[in-house]
Design an enzyme around this catalytic site. Structure first.
Site, PDB file in Angstrom:
ATOM      1  CG  ASP A 265      10.986  -6.445  10.380  1.00 22.46           C
ATOM      2  OD1 ASP A 265      10.342  -7.511  10.286  1.00 22.46           O
ATOM      3  OD2 ASP A 265      10.829  -5.493   9.601  1.00 22.46           O
ATOM      4  CG  HIS A 300       9.421  -8.485   7.013  1.00 15.36           C
ATOM      5  ND1 HIS A 300       9.283  -7.514   7.980  1.00 15.36           N
ATOM      6  CD2 HIS A 300       8.621  -8.099   6.000  1.00 15.36           C
ATOM      7  CE1 HIS A 300       8.442  -6.588   7.566  1.00 15.36           C
ATOM      8  NE2 HIS A 300       8.022  -6.915   6.371  1.00 15.36           N
ATOM      9  CB  SER A 567       6.350  -4.309   5.269  1.00 14.81           C
ATOM     10  OG  SER A 567       5.652  -4.901   6.318  1.00 14.81           O
TER      11      SER A 567
END
Length: 734
Positions: A265, A300, A567
């Site tokens: 990520d 994230h 995601s």
């Protein structure tokens, strides 16, 4: 929460990586190239389905210019298809760079735009010629340097850049060396006063003086100089466990024990208590110290890792941060050589890095990892609702400017609020020859160029253009033929605040989600299992079903109150794979994918389809299935027709095992029916129309999954018999 929740809560993030190969004025240019996207929707796109044609009516003043408003005309948009292979990752040359059919989408909306009163609604030949004259003389001046790098160099000449040290202006680039010249390219960077940041085979990412770019490009050891392909994070941001029936699996004592999951990520907080206990290692390929992470809130990757941890609470997790394709390839090497990774999950999409048929170098590199035993998962993308357009070249007036609808040569892409960042990635189906040269322009209401991308396609460079600009006025997109035969089909992905007038849902899955062996995951809201409007749709351009499955999003994490987007759904699915491997360590990647798809719960009754794939991931069904023996014999049946629609009689049909060299065949009957019997397996077979000698490697219908001389008809599970329907046989090779 209503379906319009995105306008309020949108925090989705799929990390979409944009290819930085476009011209961007220095004033609007991010120092590290175009941002990448972590996935998805930040607002409701109501009203974006509509299309209108520009026509003159009344006058109005916009940004101090006289303009005419637009009369509404509803039109429709249909996609086409094409074919192809090729990327920069061949032999010793590695690059992160196809095409073929998509879903036809009808768009009905009404958008109001403005055009300058003194010009026609489309770009006339005179206006276009005047526009060309207004462009810099250096346009197309160096075919070995991308348009965006040339812009950065020119900007540095005009004044100090955002990266200046001791009076020297620097730019970040990726140098693609000629085969076998990687070491020489590294030396050239140092000789010219630069620093190497990362290297993967013949790709060298470096920070170099702006004045040294030309010298680098002029070397025979260098094929091309471009900006790094970077991810940009457009965030749409654990209730999903119950939807997938994970609790039943946990109650049975299956929790991911002795399974290692790598989460790739854009950033992590490795001290976050939701993941800290399960982290066994981490690496930051974007830092000098690979053990250094930002540990900032809102990362994230922390959220995606948390959903893996929720689903597989005893799995070991490795956090891997990357911010460019070069770093991604380094990371894959590191995982293979230094860890025992069983599952890899990546909620990132990458734009303009290769063909959309599964043959991009990124797909090839991931396939190598899969063949080594690691099961890979990736997000389908969040481009299904107003962020993608696919179409065929059309130029009814012959002025070398693309018409998007009818005679409309200008696509309104003005941000909904009138200003914002416009990010546009264009590619077309010329990944094999690479000599169809098109350009991308952004113009205002008077036809003046606001921004443009003019990469040279002369046989070696990718068929891509990219624009990234800050705008505060109405802007319109145009595609121009610089030196092409006008037969191409195009895909455009819109990021940032771009609000395109025309868009299509089909074919909106991005790399690496277009791959054959990777598991591609779409998103369905946890509250009702309804497919999210933004979840990217298939088919791939070569006609395969994507996504493979869907999983929940819109869930609560310690990072996001509501984590929306593919995601979120992807790490959930990777967590289920960890549970499956806990229950059966002998599962191959093909076995994991096969059981996930065969046990998925249909949501629309038409699965498999290009919206929900095979359906919603069912953890209990998948884990239970891995303990069940598969039958000794499975049967695949269906029908083939000739290209003219008549029955394909007496032709050979072959089932070729993806995880071994086994193959089984039979011939079609007089009415085109076939039935192929094969050994049961936890893997998959590619079922195809046999083209001739298995040793002949030149068949134009060679399947891209490695099976010889097959025109791939379908990929089927080896665990159960299946009727695969009707197919059309390709023209036979001579």
């Amino acid at each position: 929460m209503s379906r319009g929740r995105f306008s309020a809560v949108a925090l989705s993030i799929l990390l979409v990586v944009s290819a930085a190969t476009a011209a961007v004025p220095a004033s609007a240019f991010a120092p590290n190239g175009p941002p990448a996207v972590t996935g998805d929707l930040a607002e409701d796109t109501t009203g974006n389905d509509a299309t209108t044609t520009l026509t003159e009516t009344a006058t109005a003043t916009v940004n101090e210019t006289t303009a005419t408003t637009v009369a509404e005309t509803t039109t429709t948009t249909a996609t086409e298809t094409t074919a192809t292979t090729a990327d920069d990752g061949t032999t010793a040359t590695t690059a992160d760079d196809g095409t073929t059919v998509a879903e036809t989408t009808t768009t009905e909306t009404t958008t109001t735009t403005a055009v300058n009163e003194t010009t026609t609604t489309t770009t006339s030949t005179a206006t276009r010629d005047a526009t060309k004259e207004s462009e810099p003389a250096a346009r197309k001046s160096n075919p070995k340097v991308s348009s965006s790098v040339l812009d950065s160099v020119e900007s540095a000449r005009s004044g100090p850049s955002t990266d200046t040290a001791s009076g020297t202006d620097f730019v970040e680039v990726v140098v693609r060396a000629t085969p076998g010249s990687g070491d020489e390219a590294v030396g050239l960077v140092g000789t010219n006063g630069g620093d190497v940041q990362a290297r993967y085979e013949n790709l060298v990412q470096a920070r170099v003086p702006a004045s040294a770019v030309t010298a680098l490009a002029d070397s025979a050891a260098v094929e091309f100089v471009r900006q790094p392909h970077r991810p940009e994070t457009n965030e749409i941001t654990s209730e999903g466990l119950s939807n997938m029936d994970v609790g039943t699996v946990h109650d049975a004592g299956v929790t991911g024990e002795n399974v290692t999951v790598a989460v790739i990520d854009a950033g992590f907080n490795v001290s976050n208590p939701e993941i800290a206990d399960q982290l066994v290692d981490w690496r930051n390929f974007d830092a000098t110290d690979p053990r250094q992470m930002s540990n900032a809130t809102g990362e994230h990757g922390t959220a995606t890792a948390e959903l893996v941890a929720d689903t597989a609470p005893n799995a070991s997790i490795i956090a891997v941060k990357v911010s460019s394709t070069v770093q991604l390839y380094e990371a894959i090497d590191w995982l293979e050589q230094n860890t025992s990774t069983d599952v890899a999950t990546m909620s990132l999409s990458w734009y303009n890095v290769g063909p959309l048929d599964g043959t991009a170098y990124m797909n090839q590199r991931i396939d190598q990892s899969i063949q080594s035993g690691t099961t890979w998962f990736t997000s389908a993308g969040n481009d299904g609702d107003g962020d993608h357009w696919h179409g065929q070249w059309s130029d009814p007036d012959g002025d070398d400017v693309m018409s998007f609808e009818g005679s409309d040569e200008l696509m309104n892409v003005t941000p909904a609020g009138g200003s914002g960042q416009v990010s546009i990635a264009l590619s077309w189906n010329d990944w094999n020859e690479r000599n169809e040269d098109y350009d991308l322009k952004l113009v205002n209401e008077t036809g003046a160029v606001v921004d443009y991308s003019t990469n040279v396609q002369n046989g070696t460079q990718s068929p891509t253009e990219y624009i990234y600009a800050d705008v505060s006025q109405p802007v319109y997109l145009s595609i121009e033929n610089w030196n092409a035969n006008e037969s191409s089909t195009f895909d455009i992905f819109f990021r940032g605040s771009s609000n395109p007038e025309y868009w299509t849902k089909g074919r909106s899955v991005t790399v690496p989600g277009t791959g054959r062996n990777i598991v591609t995951v779409g998103a369905a809201h946890y509250s009702d299992n309804e497919l999210e409007s933004f979840s990217s749709r298939g088919p791939t351009i070569d006609g395969r079903v994507k996504p493979d499955v869907v999983a929940p999003d819109g869930v609560t994490t310690s990072v996001y109150d509501s984590f929306y987007g593919t995601s979120a759904s992807t790490p959930y699915t990777a967590g289920v794979a960890a549970l499956m491997l806990d229950a059966n360590r002998s599962l191959t990647p093909a076995g994991v994918k096969g059981r996930l798809t065969s046990t998925a719960v249909p949501l629309r009754g038409t699965e498999p389809n290009n919206r929900t794939g095979y359906g919603l991931v069912d953890a209990d069904g998948a884990v239970s299935s891995v303990a069940e023996p598969y039958p000794d014999i499975v049967t695949y049946s269906g029908r083939f027709d000739e290209t003219d629609g008549t029955a394909a009689a007496g032709h050979e049909v072959n089932a070729y095992a993806l995880d071994s060299s086994k193959s089984y065949e039979n011939v079609t009957s007089a009415n085109g029916q076939f039935e192929v019997r094969a050994s049961g397996t936890d893997g998959e077979y590619v079922l195809g129309y046999f083209q001739g000698d298995l040793d002949r490697k030149g068949s134009e219908f060679m399947a891209r999954d490695g099976s010889p001389d097959l025109h791939a008809f379908d990929i089927v599970n080896g665990t159960s018999s299946e009727y695969v329907g009707e197919g059309r046989s390709p023209a036979r090779t001579s």
